[in-house]
Motif scaffolding. Structure first.
Motif, mmCIF file in Angstrom:
data_model
loop_
_atom_site.group_PDB
_atom_site.id
_atom_site.type_symbol
_atom_site.label_atom_id
_atom_site.label_comp_id
_atom_site.label_asym_id
_atom_site.label_seq_id
_atom_site.Cartn_x
_atom_site.Cartn_y
_atom_site.Cartn_z
ATOM 1 N N ALA A 41 -2.397 -7.184 -6.479
ATOM 2 C CA ALA A 41 -3.549 -7.555 -5.647
ATOM 3 C C ALA A 41 -3.943 -6.400 -4.739
ATOM 4 C CB ALA A 41 -3.202 -8.798 -4.822
ATOM 5 N N GLU A 42 -2.956 -5.717 -4.181
ATOM 6 C CA GLU A 42 -3.247 -4.558 -3.328
ATOM 7 C C GLU A 42 -3.823 -3.412 -4.161
ATOM 8 O OE1 GLU A 42 -3.774 -2.318 -0.023
ATOM 9 O OE2 GLU A 42 -3.210 -4.442 -0.131
ATOM 10 N N ALA A 43 -3.314 -3.231 -5.389
ATOM 11 C CA ALA A 43 -3.855 -2.194 -6.270
ATOM 12 C C ALA A 43 -5.321 -2.457 -6.583
ATOM 13 C CB ALA A 43 -3.040 -2.127 -7.568
ATOM 14 N N THR A 44 -5.676 -3.724 -6.784
ATOM 15 C CA THR A 44 -7.081 -4.073 -7.035
ATOM 16 C C THR A 44 -7.949 -3.734 -5.835
ATOM 17 O OG1 THR A 44 -6.328 -5.873 -8.478
ATOM 18 C CG2 THR A 44 -8.611 -5.929 -7.742
ATOM 19 N N ARG A 47 0.839 -1.213 0.000
ATOM 20 C CA ARG A 47 0.000 0.000 0.000
ATOM 21 C C ARG A 47 0.867 1.254 0.000
ATOM 22 N NH1 ARG A 47 -5.603 1.340 1.651
ATOM 23 N NH2 ARG A 47 -5.920 -0.891 1.401
ATOM 24 N N ALA A 48 1.950 1.250 0.765
ATOM 25 C CA ALA A 48 2.848 2.409 0.788
ATOM 26 C C ALA A 48 3.515 2.608 -0.572
ATOM 27 C CB ALA A 48 3.892 2.240 1.884
ATOM 28 N N LEU A 49 3.943 1.528 -1.192
ATOM 29 C CA LEU A 49 4.567 1.642 -2.508
ATOM 30 C C LEU A 49 3.604 2.246 -3.525
ATOM 31 C CD1 LEU A 49 6.500 -1.738 -2.783
ATOM 32 C CD2 LEU A 49 7.497 0.542 -2.555
ATOM 33 N N LEU A 50 2.341 1.874 -3.417
ATOM 34 C CA LEU A 50 1.359 2.342 -4.396
ATOM 35 C C LEU A 50 0.861 3.757 -4.109
ATOM 36 C CD1 LEU A 50 -0.725 -0.926 -4.711
ATOM 37 C CD2 LEU A 50 0.647 0.095 -6.526
ATOM 38 N N SER A 60 -6.492 -9.863 -15.332
ATOM 39 C CA SER A 60 -7.869 -9.534 -15.701
ATOM 40 C C SER A 60 -8.639 -8.939 -14.524
ATOM 41 C CB SER A 60 -8.586 -10.788 -16.210
ATOM 42 O OG SER A 60 -8.560 -11.816 -15.219
ATOM 43 N N THR A 61 -8.282 -9.354 -13.293
ATOM 44 C CA THR A 61 -8.985 -8.796 -12.128
ATOM 45 C C THR A 61 -8.716 -7.300 -11.982
ATOM 46 O OG1 THR A 61 -7.102 -9.498 -10.775
ATOM 47 C CG2 THR A 61 -9.023 -10.967 -10.865
ATOM 48 N N LEU A 62 -7.478 -6.889 -12.250
ATOM 49 C CA LEU A 62 -7.140 -5.463 -12.165
ATOM 50 C C LEU A 62 -7.817 -4.691 -13.289
ATOM 51 C CD1 LEU A 62 -5.513 -3.155 -10.914
ATOM 52 C CD2 LEU A 62 -3.588 -3.811 -12.369
ATOM 53 N N THR A 63 -7.817 -5.242 -14.494
ATOM 54 C CA THR A 63 -8.480 -4.589 -15.624
ATOM 55 C C THR A 63 -9.969 -4.403 -15.348
ATOM 56 O OG1 THR A 63 -6.887 -5.521 -17.182
ATOM 57 C CG2 THR A 63 -8.965 -4.757 -18.087
ATOM 58 N N ALA A 64 -10.590 -5.445 -14.812
ATOM 59 C CA ALA A 64 -12.025 -5.357 -14.513
ATOM 60 C C ALA A 64 -12.308 -4.297 -13.447
ATOM 61 C CB ALA A 64 -12.540 -6.718 -14.057
ATOM 62 N N GLN A 65 -11.425 -4.194 -12.442
ATOM 63 C CA GLN A 65 -11.641 -3.203 -11.380
ATOM 64 C C GLN A 65 -11.451 -1.779 -11.902
ATOM 65 O OE1 GLN A 65 -12.771 -4.028 -8.196
ATOM 66 N NE2 GLN A 65 -13.179 -1.845 -8.347
ATOM 67 N N VAL A 66 -10.469 -1.591 -12.783
ATOM 68 C CA VAL A 66 -10.297 -0.284 -13.434
ATOM 69 C C VAL A 66 -11.543 0.058 -14.241
ATOM 70 C CG1 VAL A 66 -8.980 1.007 -15.168
ATOM 71 C CG2 VAL A 66 -7.776 -0.422 -13.511
ATOM 72 N N GLY A 67 -12.108 -0.947 -14.922
ATOM 73 C CA GLY A 67 -13.327 -0.722 -15.697
ATOM 74 C C GLY A 67 -14.497 -0.313 -14.825
ATOM 75 N N ARG A 68 -14.657 -0.966 -13.670
ATOM 76 C CA ARG A 68 -15.769 -0.610 -12.779
ATOM 77 C C ARG A 68 -15.629 0.817 -12.251
ATOM 78 N NH1 ARG A 68 -15.517 -6.176 -11.445
ATOM 79 N NH2 ARG A 68 -13.881 -5.852 -9.876
ATOM 80 N N LEU A 69 -14.418 1.192 -11.926
ATOM 81 C CA LEU A 69 -14.205 2.532 -11.386
ATOM 82 C C LEU A 69 -14.455 3.604 -12.441
ATOM 83 C CD1 LEU A 69 -13.053 4.538 -9.244
ATOM 84 C CD2 LEU A 69 -10.795 4.056 -10.189
#
Length: 951
Positions: free
Chosen positions: A521-524, A492-495, A574-583
């Motif tokens: 995973a933390e970014a998601t 989380r700190a890195l991001l 794909s999980t990160l892509t999907a979360q970016v799409g939802r946001l």
């Protein structure tokens, strides 16, 4: 008629001997044939004389510059010759200093090619030497093959040099300094520029009152003088005189590596204060020019300077770089095969050079390019272990351990710059195996193996500055430390912590998918938390249930992820892509136009279908800044859909055809270069540039009428990559021209002349028939599929008649001159004047309408108790546009009003036409219509105060 046919036949043959025989055969120069030959000869002579004069003047200016740069003799007094020799000696010393710096980095200027500094330039510039002579400036975006040419052609006094890590900013800046110093050492021109290369990462701690121009001046003078006593004496003696003449050329490197800037949040006052201090310093340097080099992240964005952006290597330039290496043919083939299948990081000179070095030493391709840089550092440490052990008493493993410790220290200690003195490093380490004398031995060993460099060897040991040979070396070592110590700094700190932003980007760019998996995973999870943010409701009266978004930490996170995966989008889970799409999809659907602009800017990791949909909107209906963002984001589409490719090609073709200046063409060429190769943008630009040149005479005549010609609405011209479609454009233009020319010839056949009428009918009928058939065959002539075929034929016939009317006065005048018929000449002049009068008269209704709209606005303002917000009482977007241009501050006094109005308009434009709405008038109009030009104008004005959205 036979005479005209004969003349046309002779001239169109292009046979100079035949033309000369025709001219020689003329006996009566007072006859019709003599008059025609005289007119043609006079026009041709004037044209060639003008071209010859331009060429000779340009050649003379170029020859003069080359003569002076080569140091060839010019007439000088004894005092001037003495000053010239001293200046040449000073420039040779500057060149020697740069050689020493380059040697410390294992880099040779002779191996530098301008391909490493291909730049995209914005701002004012001189198109040619003649333009520079007369001070005629052009302005706009353009793409140039070298930094040297960009600097020489630019008329801007101060510039920002930006580029991504490893793109060659420092190398290019030092090469520019070397070239200027070399020119000064050889040139006999008293006004030649003298470069002063200053590395800003060596800035000392700021004074108590903060950074200022006097402090920068003191640092610059100390930095120049410290290398050599003769240099110091020359600078001191000529400082003021060269300031008055504008001789000094200040080259500031590594703005983003200033200690206070490195550890400050993006956009903080600290960054702005340093940028302002340098700006004030340069402002006090009279006409001296200056460049600041920096990464775009934490760059001096507050400065209102134009940018030189170093571009990534194109395929052609990568091939040239490979050919310039000293690899064997077999090794070059290994590199080419590797580039064909691994393209993630190898678009910068640094990584491509590292690949070539790896292949040269190992004679095989690397396993992958993610750890190419760290492997290179390992090879440097192990290159001559016996010598290093004997001289410095370090093994390769100890050297790497010490280098890693220094990299971690530089990253985590905010008081240290990336170029601290030995004493500062010693104070920061305090104790440990690398303290005291052992530290000095370690630093010397790192310099010896080319992992580090020491800029001033003549200084005392404690005052010497150490830095890594390339900033990416320090980043790579720290990133490897993070990869092997994953719990030292939380994901989380890195991001989210700005202190680690550049290292996190490097981690995403270079480490394997397994290493960065916890980070993603933390970014998601973070994106999921940020996606629940509530929208801000629009102001009362601007629509119930509508809102827009206030963006916060998601901007930083999405920018970081987008930059980290820009060269490896296939590795995004794909999980990160999907979360970016939802946001982002929620903000696209429920937000205002500012929100949509941010979505395009930050949406590189969106699902492919969503990104294609949003880019299509940006191209079709977006403002100019939004469309330029769309050009940039196309690189994230792995395979753009055919309809989107067609949209981009269509826009590119139309802009190329209708560009009014050469400057605009340069901007279009630069935009085309940003698009993926699958769009074939370069080919489209080149082919339509040819069409533009072929139709240049017609377009010059029709310049004032261009807005009435629907050629830009054609769709069939760019729906395919095949050359047949491009030939259709030329065929269509020629058919339209033949049709118009025939009608124009008929109009000019006064008094009645059977031969002319016969010729006119012969041109008109085939033109109408073939042209009508072409519309039947090309079923998608218009972008609007609702246009019936009959209407298409009718509209294009009408516009052919408009073409004919425009051409007719020229034909009348030409025919009158041939036949010496003054009646025809005066008819042509009369039609020409009448057309221009009508052109201006067509603007009168619009002027009167705008006047009525402004009067209406003033009347509405006088109402103390308005029934609804003032902008919503406009009955059309055109009326609102007029109001905004007249009294924008009254209509949208603050950001809340601006964004509320933007949201309401966007809602109305996208609502169903059957939506039952009675008021306000603006919303009713928007629901019933989508006038692209008017909405684009209004959104452009509403975005004027939101420049940060389009950064």
């Amino acid at each position: 008629m036979e005479l005209i046919k004969k003349i046309i036949d002779v001239i169109s043959s292009g046979d100079w001997l035949r033309i000369w025989q025709w001219i020689s055969s003329i006996r009566n120069w007072n006859g019709v044939e003599g008059w025609i030959a005289g007119i043609i000869g006079s026009v041709a002579a004037l044209y060639f004389l003008f071209i010859l004069f331009k060429k000779l003047l340009d050649a003379y200016i170029g020859l003069t510059d080359t003569w002076k740069k080569a140091g060839l003799p010019v007439q000088l007094s004894a005092a001037q010759r003495d000053a010239l020799r001293r200046r040449q000696q000073f420039c040779r010393m500057l060149r020697s200093d740069l050689d020493a710096l380059n040697k410390a980095e294992n880099w040779n200027d002779q191996s530098f090619t301008d391909l490493e500094a291909e730049v995209e330039v914005d701002g004012s510039f001189y198109v040619s030497r003649i333009d520079r002579l007369f001070g005629r400036k052009s302005r706009g975006l353009r793409r140039l093959p070298s930094l040297i040419r960009a600097i020489e052609s630019s008329s801007e006094q101060w510039l920002l040099l930006v580029g991504e890590p490893g793109s060659g900013k420092s190398v290019a800046l030092r090469h520019l300094a070397y070239q200027l110093a070399d020119s000064g050492a050889r040139s006999s021109d008293p006004g030649v520029k003298i470069p002063l290369y200053i590395n800003l990462k060596e800035l000392p701690p700021q004074p108590p009152q903060g950074p200022n121009a006097d402090w920068i001046r003191s640092f610059v003078l100390d930095n120049i003088r410290r290398n050599d006593a003769d240099t110091a004496a020359y600078v001191k003696e000529h400082w003021e005189a060269y300031l008055r003449k504008g001789t000094w050329f200040f080259l500031f490197d590594s703005f983003d590596e200033i200690p206070a800037v490195m550890h400050a949040p993006t956009g903080s006052n600290a960054i702005k204060e340093y940028a302002e201090a340098i700006r004030r310093f340069l402002a006090g340097m009279n006409d001296c020019r200056g460049i600041i080099a920096s990464r775009e992240f934490k760059g001096p964005d507050s400065l209102p300077w134009h940018k030189l952006r170093i571009l990534t290597l194109s395929g052609e330039r990568r091939e040239r770089l490979v050919n310039n290496t000293f690899l064997s043919p077999e090794q070059k083939e290994i590199v080419r095969r590797y580039l064909a299948t691994n393209d993630s990081l190898l678009q910068t000179p640094l990584f491509l050079t590292l690949l070539c070095r790896y292949v040269k030493e190992e004679n095989r391709p690397p396993p992958h390019d993610h750890d190419l840089l760290i492997r290179h550092i390992d090879r440097l440490a192990r290159r001559d272990p016996d010598y290093v052990k004997k001289t410095h008493r370090f093994t390769p493993e100890e050297i790497l351990e010490g280098a890693t410790k220094l990299a971690v220290l530089f990253a985590s200690n905010p008081s240290l710059s990336l170029s601290p003195t030995h004493d500062q490093i010693s104070s920061a380490l305090l104790s440990g195996r690398f303290s005291g004398e052992r530290l000095n031995q370690l630093l010397a060993a790192l310099v010896d193996v080319k992992i580090g460099r020491s800029d001033v060897r003549t200084a005392s040991i404690g005052d010497r500055r150490f830095s890594f040979a390339h900033r990416r070396y320090q980043e790579a070592l720290f990133v490897r430390h993070l990869a092997t110590h994953p719990h030292e700094i939380s994901a989380r700190a890195l991001l989210m912590d700005l202190q680690w932003r550049e290292y996190t980007v490097a981690l995403l760019q270079t480490e394997s998918s397994e290493v960065i998996a916890p980070l993603l995973a933390e970014a998601t999870r973070l994106l999921d938390e940020l996606s629940v943010g509530q929208s801000i409701s629009t102001l009362p009266g601007f629509g119930e249930g509508l809102g827009y978004y206030q963006w916060g930490n998601e901007i930083h996170l999405l920018e970081l992820l987008q930059e980290g995966f820009a060269r490896r989008p296939e590795d995004v889970p794909s999980t990160l892509t999907a979360q970016v799409g939802r946001l982002l999809s929620l903000r696209w659907e429920k937000g205002d136009f500012d929100d949509r602009t941010r979505v395009v800017r930050l949406g590189g990791l969106l699902p492919q279908e969503d990104l294609a949909k949003y880019l299509k909107f940006a191209v079709e209906k977006g403002t100019d800044p939004l469309q330029e963002l769309a050009f940039r984001r196309m690189e994230f589409l792995q395979e753009p859909p055919p309809d989107l490719k067609s949209r981009f090609r269509s826009r590119l073709a139309v802009q190329t055809l209708f560009a009014s200046t050469r400057t605009e063409l340069l901007r279009i060429e630069a935009l085309a270069a940003r698009l993926p190769t699958s769009i074939n943008a370069k080919s489209v630009f080149q082919k339509f540039l040819f069409v533009r040149r072929a139709l240049a005479p017609i377009m010059a005549i029709a310049r004032g009428w261009a807005k009435h010609i629907p050629l830009k609405d054609l769709k069939f011209i760019t729906t395919s990559d095949s050359s047949e479609k491009y030939r259709n454009v030329i065929l269509f233009s020629l058919l339209n021209l033949s049709n118009a020319a025939g009608i124009a010839l008929a109009i000019s056949a006064f008094p009645l002349d059977r031969q002319y009428w016969t010729t006119a009918v012969g041109l008109v009928l085939p033109g109408l028939v073939i042209f009508s058939l072409s519309i039947v065959v090309l079923k998608q002539t218009f972008t609007d599929p609702d246009w019936p075929l009959r209407l298409r034929v009718f509209v294009y016939t009408i516009f052919s008649l408009i073409w004919a009317v425009m051409i007719s006065p020229y034909i009348c005048i030409f025919r009158g001159l041939i036949t010496r018929n003054w009646t025809l000449i005066w008819i042509g002049v009369g039609i020409f004047a009448l057309l221009h009068v009508l052109l201006y008269l067509t603007d009168i209704p619009a002027l009167l309408a705008r006047r009525r709209q402004r009067t209406k606005l003033n009347a509405l303002r006088s109402n103390e108790m308005p029934a609804m917000p003032l902008p919503l009482q406009a009955e059309s977007l055109s009326e609102l546009d007029t109001w905004m241009r007249a009294q924008k501050d009254v209509l949208v006094p603050d950001v809340a009003h601006r964004r509320s109005l933007s949201r309401l308009i966007l809602y109305g434009l996208e609502a169903s036409k059957d939506t039952p709405v009675q008021e306000p008038p603006l919303l009713v109009y928007c629901i019933k219509n989508w006038p692209t030009d008017d909405s684009r104008n209004v959104f452009s004005q509403l975005q004027e105060e939101a420049a940060e959205v389009n950064a």
